[in-house]
Design an enzyme around this catalytic site. Sequence first.
Site, PDB file in Angstrom:
ATOM      1  N   TYR A 106      75.081  12.822 -42.662  1.00  0.00           N
ATOM      2  CA  TYR A 106      74.813  11.962 -43.149  1.00  0.00           C
ATOM      3  C   TYR A 106      75.812  10.421 -42.745  1.00  0.00           C
ATOM      4  O   TYR A 106      75.134   9.009 -42.211  1.00  0.00           O
ATOM      5  CB  TYR A 106      74.166  12.190 -44.518  1.00  0.00           C
ATOM      6  CG  TYR A 106      73.687  10.306 -45.274  1.00  0.00           C
ATOM      7  CD1 TYR A 106      72.533  10.143 -45.246  1.00  0.00           C
ATOM      8  CD2 TYR A 106      74.524   9.896 -46.490  1.00  0.00           C
ATOM      9  CE1 TYR A 106      71.779   9.646 -45.964  1.00  0.00           C
ATOM     10  CE2 TYR A 106      74.317   9.428 -46.573  1.00  0.00           C
ATOM     11  CZ  TYR A 106      72.268   8.779 -46.516  1.00  0.00           C
ATOM     12  OH  TYR A 106      71.896   7.648 -47.633  1.00  0.00           O
ATOM     13  N   LYS A 158      74.585   7.016 -40.558  1.00  0.00           N
ATOM     14  CA  LYS A 158      74.853   5.680 -41.349  1.00  0.00           C
ATOM     15  C   LYS A 158      76.114   5.023 -40.794  1.00  0.00           C
ATOM     16  O   LYS A 158      75.234   3.349 -40.589  1.00  0.00           O
ATOM     17  CB  LYS A 158      75.129   6.229 -42.864  1.00  0.00           C
ATOM     18  CG  LYS A 158      73.864   6.476 -43.193  1.00  0.00           C
ATOM     19  CD  LYS A 158      72.447   6.186 -43.296  1.00  0.00           C
ATOM     20  CE  LYS A 158      70.947   6.601 -44.566  1.00  0.00           C
ATOM     21  NZ  LYS A 158      69.927   6.229 -43.937  1.00  0.00           N
TER      22      LYS A 158
END
Length: 332
Positions: free
Chosen positions: A193, A197
């Site tokens: 993640y 991001k």
Amino acid sequence: MTNVSPTTWPRRGAGLVKNRTELEEDKLDNELLKGKVVLVTGAGGGIGAGIARLAASRGAMVVVNDLGSSPFGEGADTGPAQRVVNEIRASGGQAVASFHSIASWENAQKIIGDATKAFGRLDVVVNNAGVLRDKIFHKMTEDDWHTVLDVNLNGYFYVSRAAATIFKEQESGCFIHMSSTTGLIGNLGQANYGAAKLGVAGLSKCIAMDMARSNVRSNCIAPFAFTRMTGTIPMDTEENRRRLSVLQLMTPEKIAPFAVSLMTDAARDITGQIFAVRNNEIVLFSQPRPLRTAQTSDGWTPETCVNTVLPAFRPSMYKLDRSSDVFTWDPF
């Protein structure tokens, strides 16, 4: 009055507080986004739904995109997106649903097609859809990696690229991408993640630069909010329990006002920026720039780097901070 501090971080418990008992209520402008078509991915609930509803309340025609999968990227359900559409229409707004996954080039084209078929144009893309597969790095699988990257980074590229042709032709457009402090700062158990991001921040900046000549802007928001996705964080450690207790104070609807403000013509000069929204607090993030340099006319060897460069740089190096180590004060 609203307090804006350009240089100082508040101590824990201190607040930048807007006291509405001392203020005239903000005047609502139901035509703030009149004539604009806004596409929000992952808008079947949480942050995306809040943005879609608020944009519609300010006059936008909204495309509510959501595959209806689980927070882990499994399954599909048309119900969430359609419910948000029904809510917007019941409030007098205009909205249509789009049920395609963002995680492929072909489906991204279909999502943009849903917007242009329904409303004839497209003005704003909010890349908000996301999935989580949290796991400590040495236990992370190939599927954990690809599932998260396919939605949280590749999907943002696919949707943005599909919209870019329209934006270039009409010489206007606005991208808003949801990043995360997991990538901008760091968190445990989220290598997939975090990579996605932080990649989103780089994608947004380069879109802003490449499309500036077409009057297209691109910005990021790192949202702090308790949503269906963050609700999957396991309460197996004291750190996670503390993290969840803070997140539960912050509702996803708090992200929408700033996101909608970036869609307006008043924000046409704002591009290439990274923001965060944390309950009633809005943050402008720094971006990587050189901190220290070392030079020599003789060239470097491994030994001189060890003896000179590393000692000189160590005082300016960053610690292994997590998001909670940087945002140490209570949400306002």
